[in-house]
Design an enzyme around this catalytic site. Structure first.
Site, PDB file in Angstrom:
ATOM      1  N   ASP A 117      31.811 -19.546   9.588  1.00 43.52           N
ATOM      2  CA  ASP A 117      31.547 -20.879  10.127  1.00 43.52           C
ATOM      3  C   ASP A 117      32.567 -21.796   9.474  1.00 43.52           C
ATOM      4  OD1 ASP A 117      30.715 -23.401  10.821  1.00 43.52           O
ATOM      5  OD2 ASP A 117      28.609 -23.088  10.363  1.00 43.52           O
ATOM      6  N   HIS A 118      33.564 -22.262  10.243  1.00 43.74           N
ATOM      7  CA  HIS A 118      34.676 -22.976   9.621  1.00 43.74           C
ATOM      8  C   HIS A 118      34.240 -24.273   8.960  1.00 43.74           C
ATOM      9  CE1 HIS A 118      34.699 -25.011  13.617  1.00 43.74           C
ATOM     10  NE2 HIS A 118      35.097 -26.047  12.906  1.00 43.74           N
TER      11      HIS A 118
ATOM     12  N   HIS B  99      26.797 -25.019  12.604  1.00 46.52           N
ATOM     13  CA  HIS B  99      27.269 -26.165  11.836  1.00 46.52           C
ATOM     14  C   HIS B  99      26.136 -27.019  11.265  1.00 46.52           C
ATOM     15  CE1 HIS B  99      31.003 -24.886  13.311  1.00 46.52           C
ATOM     16  NE2 HIS B  99      31.151 -25.688  14.327  1.00 46.52           N
TER      17      HIS B  99
END
Length: 515
Positions: free
Chosen positions: A202-203, A265
């Site tokens: 998950d960036h 996110h």
């Protein structure tokens, strides 16, 4: 409200800030190396790691994609991406060093013979470049190919870890499209590789401010004692975008904001803000606390959909003085689409720390400003002392953790207004990352790629954490499928739908302005 910025000081010295060591020998295999993700984010991140001296000398990159290109053409494609991303600050030596290590296999993912050629190439690189049989397989592809690639790697024997070697799979989001598909994908992947080999990325967790939530909470004795229901009134988390769906209409019209943003996110940020202290920063300890917290979030019932969830879609409007179309007028979007481009949710947590504290989460496209932030709103102090001395009573103390576009932490509190009377006004102190630590170029993937190479899974997601997140979202998905929760609308360039404001107003609270 005034803001006092903490003065910048010289960069931290080497005496107390140790530089990480370079990763060990390895080969990074990128499936989908000719795609947009590699061009915009992965390769610029590798370049930044190379400039920082964090890639090993025994490092190679193998690309695997369907595009019929020569190896030189792939290198030129990636080199132009690096020059575009770096601009005037380009380090030509680091670019050459990186591009010289790029190799390419042209094939689709159904061709078992191509994975045999990949095995031969990797063994050759081990002999000639000393990469040690350590392989990081990065799936920069559409999610439909994740399982197929993993199966081909397993059949080719490329997921088997011999003594002294490691093999790891890095998988991008979305990880499933509902709870059942996430469980099934977890089940099938763990039948091919051990959980410890699977790095679900998950960036957002590569952003410094997200990581700093843990340090801020657990390293500062003045905050951790008040981080609970006795002192916190409520928590708000916002992920707002000015962009629309651009050319992603085919994907987005079957996904929407809820599925696209909440299981990853928003809930990842929420878990960092609200989980219990882990015993250490080891991946297993962090993941254990994340899973425990997410499992404590109370599931929404279908009858709560109207009062606890707002579903909306953007109409035509204006952003930065430029007219933008409605969602239904975007390319590849159905003209009668009911897909959500904005979602706001009120959640409750059934544990000792947070009982009775509401959590408000929202995300949306085509909003007034781009902003990602977590705001902790503390309970008001008793105000009897001020009842006759000020026309405006002191407001709540807010702690705002800004994640993007700026990375900062703002503490808001009441201060006396100069003059003979006793009047209070809200003021703020701000810590800015760029002012204190500088602003080295980053994509958000540098830390994640480096951690995957060294085997630190702390900022990646374990399978049960993924499933716990989907468990929170699934009741809303089911309610919408049954026709609950009407679709509202908001003009592009606005703060969002009025119904989201009303959801908080009923509780005597409000969102923070995006401006």
């Amino acid at each position: 409200m005034g803001t006092t910025t903490i003065p910048a000081t010289p960069a931290p010295s080497a005496e107390w800030l140790a530089k990480p060591k370079p990763a060990g020998p390895c080969v990074l295999v990128i499936f989908g190396i000719t795609g947009d993700l590699t061009r915009r984010l992965l390769f610029p991140s590798l370049y930044h790691l190379a400039v920082a001296g964090l890639l090993p000398g025994e490092f190679q990159v193998v690309g695997f994609a369907i595009d019929d290109l020569s190896e030189d053409a792939v290198r030129e494609h990636l080199g132009s991406a690096l020059r575009d991303a770096s601009g005037d600050g380009t380090d030509g030596g680091s670019i050459r060093w990186l591009l010289e290590r790029v190799h390419y296999i042209h094939s689709d993912f159904e061709d078992a013979a191509a994975f045999g050629r990949l095995d031969v190439l990797l063994k050759s690189l081990d002999r000639e470049s000393g990469t040690g049989g350590n392989y990081l397989f990065y799936m920069a592809t559409a999610p439909d190919f994740f399982l197929q690639i993993a199966q081909q790697l397993e059949r080719a024997g490329l997921l088997h870890e011999a003594p002294g070697q490691w093999r790891r799979l890095v998988i991008e989001k979305p990880f499933g499209h509902d709870l059942d598909s996430a469980r099934e994908l977890n089940r099938q992947l763990t039948s091919l590789a051990d959980e410890q080999q699977i790095y679900r990325i998950d960036h957002y967790l590569g952003k410094e401010t997200v990581q700093n939530i843990l340090v801020f909470r657990f390293a500062n004795g003045i905050f951790e004692p008040i981080w609970n229901r006795r002192y916190v009134d409520h928590v708000r988390i916002t992920v707002a975008e000015t962009l629309g769906v651009e050319m992603r209409g085919r994907y987005y019209d079957h996904t929407g904001a809820l599925r696209d943003m909440f299981p990853n996110h928003l809930l990842q940020i929420l878990s960092f803000v609200a989980m219990e202290p882990p015993n250490s920063f080891l991946a297993s300890a962090l993941h254990n606390e994340q899973a425990k917290f997410l499992e404590a979030v109370q599931p929404l019932h279908i009858q709560e959909c109207d009062s606890h969830v707002v579903k909306a879609q953007y109409e035509a409007g204006e952003i930065d003085g430029r007219p933008v179309p409605a969602y239904r007028a975007e390319p590849f979007v159905a003209p009668d689409s009911t897909t959500d481009t904005y979602v706001a949710v009120k959640l409750a947590v059934d544990n000792w720390r947070w009982a009775g504290v509401p959590f408000y989460l929202r995300t949306g496209k085509r909003l007034k400003a781009r902003r990602t932030a977590a705001t902790i709103v503390f309970r008001k102090a008793p105000l009897s002392l001020f009842r006759n001395s000020s026309a405006t009573l002191p407001d709540s103390n807010n702690l705002v953790i800004n994640i993007q576009p700026e990375e900062s932490i703002v503490q808001e509190f009441a201060a006396k207004v100069p003059g003979p009377g006793i009047a209070a006004a809200q003021v703020a102190m701000q810590f800015s990352y760029s002012q204190y630590f500088g602003s080295a170029p980053r994509t958000g993937y540098e830390t994640l790629l480096y951690d995957a190479m060294i085997g630190d899974a702390s900022l990646f997601k374990r399978g049960d954490v993924i499933e716990a997140g989907w468990g929170i979202v699934q009741p809303v998905v089911d309610a919408w499928a049954q026709g609950s929760c009407p679709l509202h609308f908001y003009p592009a360039g606005s703060e969002g739908p009025a119904e989201a404001d009303e959801m908080l107003r009923r509780d005597g609270r409000g969102w923070r302005s995006l401006a």
